[in-house]
Design a protein around this motif. Structure first.
Motif, PDB file in Angstrom:
ATOM      1  N   UNK A 475      23.940 -10.785 -65.980  1.00  0.00           N
ATOM      2  CA  UNK A 475      23.033  -9.944 -65.189  1.00  0.00           C
ATOM      3  C   UNK A 475      21.693 -10.651 -64.984  1.00  0.00           C
ATOM      4  N   UNK A 476      21.196 -11.300 -66.006  1.00  0.00           N
ATOM      5  CA  UNK A 476      19.893 -11.961 -65.902  1.00  0.00           C
ATOM      6  C   UNK A 476      19.943 -13.215 -65.042  1.00  0.00           C
ATOM      7  N   UNK A 477      20.989 -14.018 -65.183  1.00  0.00           N
ATOM      8  CA  UNK A 477      21.027 -15.253 -64.393  1.00  0.00           C
ATOM      9  C   UNK A 477      21.353 -14.971 -62.934  1.00  0.00           C
ATOM     10  N   UNK A 478      21.975 -13.819 -62.652  1.00  0.00           N
ATOM     11  CA  UNK A 478      22.266 -13.470 -61.260  1.00  0.00           C
ATOM     12  C   UNK A 478      21.065 -12.895 -60.529  1.00  0.00           C
ATOM     13  N   UNK A 479      19.995 -12.619 -61.233  1.00  0.00           N
ATOM     14  CA  UNK A 479      18.828 -11.994 -60.598  1.00  0.00           C
ATOM     15  C   UNK A 479      18.263 -12.898 -59.511  1.00  0.00           C
ATOM     16  N   UNK A 480      17.560 -12.290 -58.561  1.00  0.00           N
ATOM     17  CA  UNK A 480      17.005 -13.051 -57.437  1.00  0.00           C
ATOM     18  C   UNK A 480      16.030 -14.115 -57.909  1.00  0.00           C
ATOM     19  N   UNK A 481      15.275 -13.835 -58.967  1.00  0.00           N
ATOM     20  CA  UNK A 481      14.275 -14.792 -59.438  1.00  0.00           C
ATOM     21  C   UNK A 481      14.914 -16.038 -60.037  1.00  0.00           C
ATOM     22  N   UNK A 482      16.122 -15.910 -60.580  1.00  0.00           N
ATOM     23  CA  UNK A 482      16.818 -17.065 -61.172  1.00  0.00           C
ATOM     24  C   UNK A 482      17.791 -17.658 -60.161  1.00  0.00           C
ATOM     25  N   UNK A 483      18.625 -16.808 -59.540  1.00  0.00           N
ATOM     26  CA  UNK A 483      19.477 -17.252 -58.442  1.00  0.00           C
ATOM     27  C   UNK A 483      20.666 -18.092 -58.854  1.00  0.00           C
TER      28      UNK A 483
END
Length: 907
Positions: A475-483
């Motif tokens: 969930x965290x690595x898929x966030x827009x900020x990480x992409x």
């Protein structure tokens, strides 16, 4: 579009297709399952979906006017201007941002870096497995470049025999290039870490291939690199380092290639090749061209702009504003992209799907994972679906929750098997989902179902916790900020540690650190903190180095045992010498401290650390560095200029302050071998001379002079050096006297050589006396004895040994008769005779012994048993007679005489 002929394709790695269809809401169906299924599309018995991952943040960059390279596993996107597009309007801000530059973005279009690109003729770009950007240009001495994601040039090299590159194909560990011209030459690099350029065997007929697809060695059936070339004449050529092959059709089903292939694409496993021919027919073949897997007629007059695999069991065909997915059994689905420029869609095959990049969107096409189908499919009675239904009913306080749980228990042999399976299916479906609402519902369902499972050993609980952590990571690595839009299959293939490393390289240190804490990756945690500290130093613009150092040290305290060496090195190369010294004080490993201090030109601090560590290897490391630094080679030569003089003065000053280092240096030179046979030995002598002179160590310098004197062949030089040594030994009376005696001995030996024409130099006093006795000059030998105060016993020993070796038995007898009782006793006479095999002479001296026991021992050792028996008889020793009789087995006469003696004595 029509289906001409189909056959089964592999259902290997989770194939993909797009969504777009909708289904009506069934009566009583759960709204969650309905909303999930609305995003699916069905092709025969399989479901596919298109997931809108991100709205691109790069402000409408026109991908149709650029080279775009996409990294696998949800990786980075590199964009560079396409010089072949003459319609690029650099007046637009988006186009101007790319002029003479290469830009790197995340999958969400977030800017990562850019670097200037001064070269013309960009042929192709691609990403390595370690997310290094490979850029190939047409011409140049060096035309292949590797860059980090932040624009740092890692390496570059050129194709020696290839003047111009016409096209290239890049994969994770290598590339293949085709040379421009009519010769049809191909070159390959199979390992970017250790690039070795090899030339492939060219086809017998030269042609310009309409499509080129490499099959890396790890995917090839031959376990070696192969390149498929589509010929405009029809056949496919397979080239490698061995003999090239020409394929005109499939081997098993004997289907000829009637039309030339214009597009080709390799499946992720390397097992299949998708081809599109001139008539628009899509044909899927096994990569060894043994069998035709399926065929699909598009009836399109133009070839597709791009062909890509969507996982392992469907193929994407891209024309202007339309993307067609062809699945197994001839089924297909079309996705329309209105208001998009031709060529603006960029397709990248993933392990289990295909990423689609446009100027405005990042999308994922994939086959719906089996766990999700079983859980959300209408009317599903799968354990996962029942657990989800029970959980949702429980939240609504519906009695159906108990009914579903009871149904699962009653359907299992042990009442647990299907329930456990349902929990596991919900967890897997949560990992496969991108929708947070769906993930939450699935995790709640798994948690609810787990309550009814027996878990005595805790395996189910541990599995649930671990998968929840994975969901949190994804969930965290898929966030827009990480992409990084990883699917669970990609996450499993990539590995958690590699994911952490990729986050670190993108400077997502906080997220990487939290993942390490969550997943208990202690070794990775150290690398994350180390990389963060180095990045913090490089990006720092503060002049307060102490505050920056305290910040870094404070943050790194959460990871005991971390190495500060690389951090200090980064500070030093960044021009922050004081910060480097401050940080290095925290380094727990002395070797890292010492090596870095030497590179920072802090020799004394490095020497102190080496001494404090009590590590001889480290001390020698610093010593050798100091010797080279002071330009002191093997012989501690005199300084040639002022800089050398200053460096050598500093070196000797350090030796005075650290005596243990001086001892190590002396041991180092002495270990080189003090001889005149090798340059190392001569250099060691010269070095010790200079060292002891500079350190005012006269006694040690005198010892070296003595050694050096014996390396000289000329006796006058030797005497001169010994005289110098005598002066240096003024504080040691014994050494001084001994050296003077050696000088006198050399002078006497030189005289003897002149008088007797025999070699005497380098003999000791005892050897000189012995040689004079051999020559018959006993008077000269006696004079040497008196001058050098040779003890009387040693002199007798020398005479006895020398006369016996010369077999001068008369002289030996005369010597024995010169005194009533020799000062050394009779045994040396006996030993000398026995050593020279003169037993009869030895018997004379044995009889002179006073002890009957000693006489008997010597006679027995010489096998003179008769004489021994006479001694024993005279001593009336029956036991000795019996012992002698036992030894004299081979002499019956002696044994008979001994028997008579025993009777006579009365034994």
């Amino acid at each position: 579009m029509d289906v001409k002929e189909t056959s089964h394709m592999s259902n290997g790695g989770g194939g993909i297709a797009g969504s777009g269809g909708s289904s009506g809401k069934a009566k009583g169906e759960d709204l969650l399952s309905e909303s999930v299924q609305k995003r699916w599309v069905r092709m025969t018995n399989r479901f596919y979906q298109k997931i809108d991952l991100y709205d691109m943040q790069w402000d409408g960059l026109d991908t149709s006017q650029a080279h775009v390279a996409i990294s696998p596993f949800g990786g980075l996107i590199a964009v560079a201007p396409d010089d072949s597009k003459r319609s690029i309007n650099y007046a637009k801000p988006q186009a101007m941002a790319l002029k003479n530059k290469v830009r790197v973005y995340t999958s969400s279009g977030k800017f990562v870096s850019e670097f200037r690109w001064p070269y013309k003729g960009l042929v192709g770009m691609g990403w390595t497995n370690t997310e290094h950007l490979v850029v190939v240009i047409a011409e140049g001495k060096e035309n292949i470049f590797l860059y980090s994601m932040h624009g740092e040039c890692i390496s570059s090299f050129g194709l020696r025999d290839c003047k111009t590159v016409a096209e290239c194909s890049i994969w994770g560990s290598g590339l293949v290039c085709r040379a421009a011209g009519t010769k049809c030459e191909f070159y390959a690099v199979q390992n970017f870490r250790k690039p070795r350029i090899t030339r492939l065997r060219s086809p017998q007929t030269a042609f310009k291939p309409s499509a080129m697809v490499p099959i890396p060695a790890e995917l090839s059936s031959t376990r070696s690199l192969q390149v498929l070339l589509a010929s405009p004449m029809g056949p496919v050529h397979i080239i490698s380092h061995s003999e090239p092959r020409e394929v005109h059709g499939t081997a098993r089903d004997e289907r000829a290639f009637n039309e030339p292939f214009l597009r080709m694409a390799l499946s992720p496993s390397g097992r299949y090749v998708a081809t599109v021919n001139k008539t628009g027919t899509l044909t899927v073949l096994e990569s060894d061209f043994s069998t035709t897997v399926s065929e699909f007629i598009t009836r399109h007059s133009k070839p597709p702009l791009d062909v890509a695999w969507c996982g392992e069991d469907s193929v994407l065909l891209y024309w202007e504003q339309i993307l067609i997915m062809v699945g197994p059994f001839g089924a297909y689905v079309a996705f329309k992209y209105p208001r998009t420029a031709p060529g603006s869609l960029k397709l990248h095959t993933e392990l289990d799907g295909c990423r689609v990049i446009t100027s405005n969107k990042c999308e994922l096409l994939r086959r719906v994972p089996e766990a999700n189908v079983r859980t959300f499919k209408n009317g599903s009675k799968d354990p996962g679906a029942l657990v989800l239904t029970a959980s949702r009913a429980y939240e609504r306080s519906d009695i159906a929750a108990d009914v579903c749980i009871r149904q699962l228990k009653q359907s299992s042999k042990d009442g647990q098997e299907l329930l456990r399976e349902g929990v596991s299916t919900c967890l897997e479906a949560a990992l496969n989902s991108f929708d947070t609402e769906v993930q939450t519902a699935l995790l709640r369902a798994a948690s609810y179902g787990k309550l009814f499972c027996e878990d005595r050993d805790g395996d189910l609980r541990e599995d649930f916790v671990e998968r929840c952590r994975w969901v949190r990571v994804l969930h965290n690595v898929r966030s827009t900020s990480v992409g990084i839009p990883l699917t669970f299959s990609q996450f499993e293939s990539l590995g958690l540690e590699v994911l952490v490393d990729r986050l670190v390289q993108r400077h997502e240190h906080l997220l990487a650190l939290r993942i390490c804490d969550l997943m208990q990756l202690n070794s990775n945690k150290q690398r994350v903190l180390e990389h963060w500290a180095c990045a913090r130093i490089r990006s720092s613009d503060t002049d307060d180095y102490r505050r920056l150092g305290e910040e870094i040290i404070h943050k790194l305290k959460i990871c005991p045992g971390i190495s500060f060496g690389k951090i200090a090195s980064t500070a030093y190369t960044s021009g922050l010498k004081d910060l480097a010294t401050m940080v290095l004080e925290q380094e727990p490993r002395a070797a890292d401290q010492v090596n870095l201090l030497l590179s920072m030109e802090q020799e004394e601090r490095a020497l102190r650390k080496a001494v404090e560590s009590r590590d001889s290897d480290l001390i020698y490391t610093v010593l050798l560095f100091l010797l080279s630094r002071a330009r002191i080679t093997g012989g501690l030569d005199k300084a040639r200029d002022e800089d050398e003089a200053e460096a050598q003065a500093n070196f000797f000053s350090l030796l005075r302050r650290y005596p243990i280092v001086l001892r190590h240096l002396v041991a180092y030179y002495e270990g080189s071998g003090l001889d005149n046979l090798s340059s190392a030995g001569r250099g060691a002598v010269e070095a010790l001379k200079r060292l002891f002179y500079e350190m005012k160590m006269e006694r040690e310098a005198a010892k070296v002079k003595v050694v050096e004197s014996y390396l000289k062949q000329d006796w006058k030089q030797r005497i001169r050096m010994l005289e110098i040594a005598t002066d240096l030994f003024k504080g040691d009376p014994f050494a001084s006297t001994t050296t003077k005696a050696q000088i006198r001995l050399l002078q006497i030996q030189r005289t003897f050589e002149f008088d007797y024409k025999k070699s005497f130099i380098d003999l000791s006093v005892s050897e000189t006396i012995a040689k004079l006795i051999r020559l018959g000059h006993t008077d000269k030998a006696n004079r040497i004895r008196k001058e050098f105060a040779v003890p009387d016993k040693r002199y007798w020993h020398i005479q006895v040994k020398t006369l016996a070796e010369e077999l001068d038995w008369n002289g030996l007898s005369a010597l024995a008769s010169s005194r009533r009782s020799p000062p050394i006793g009779w045994e040396p006479f006996i030993e000398a005779c026995v050593d020279n095999e003169a037993i009869s002479e030895a018997v004379k001296y044995v009889s002179k012994l006073s002890s009957p026991h000693d006489k008997m021992e010597w006679f027995c050792s010489m096998k003179c048993y008769g004489e021994a028996a006479e001694v024993a008889h005279a001593d009336r020793n029956v036991d000795a007679l019996r012992f002698i009789s036992s030894r004299a087995k081979s002499k019956p006469g002696v044994k008979a005489r001994i028997a008579e003696m025993i009777k006579e004595i009365g034994g």
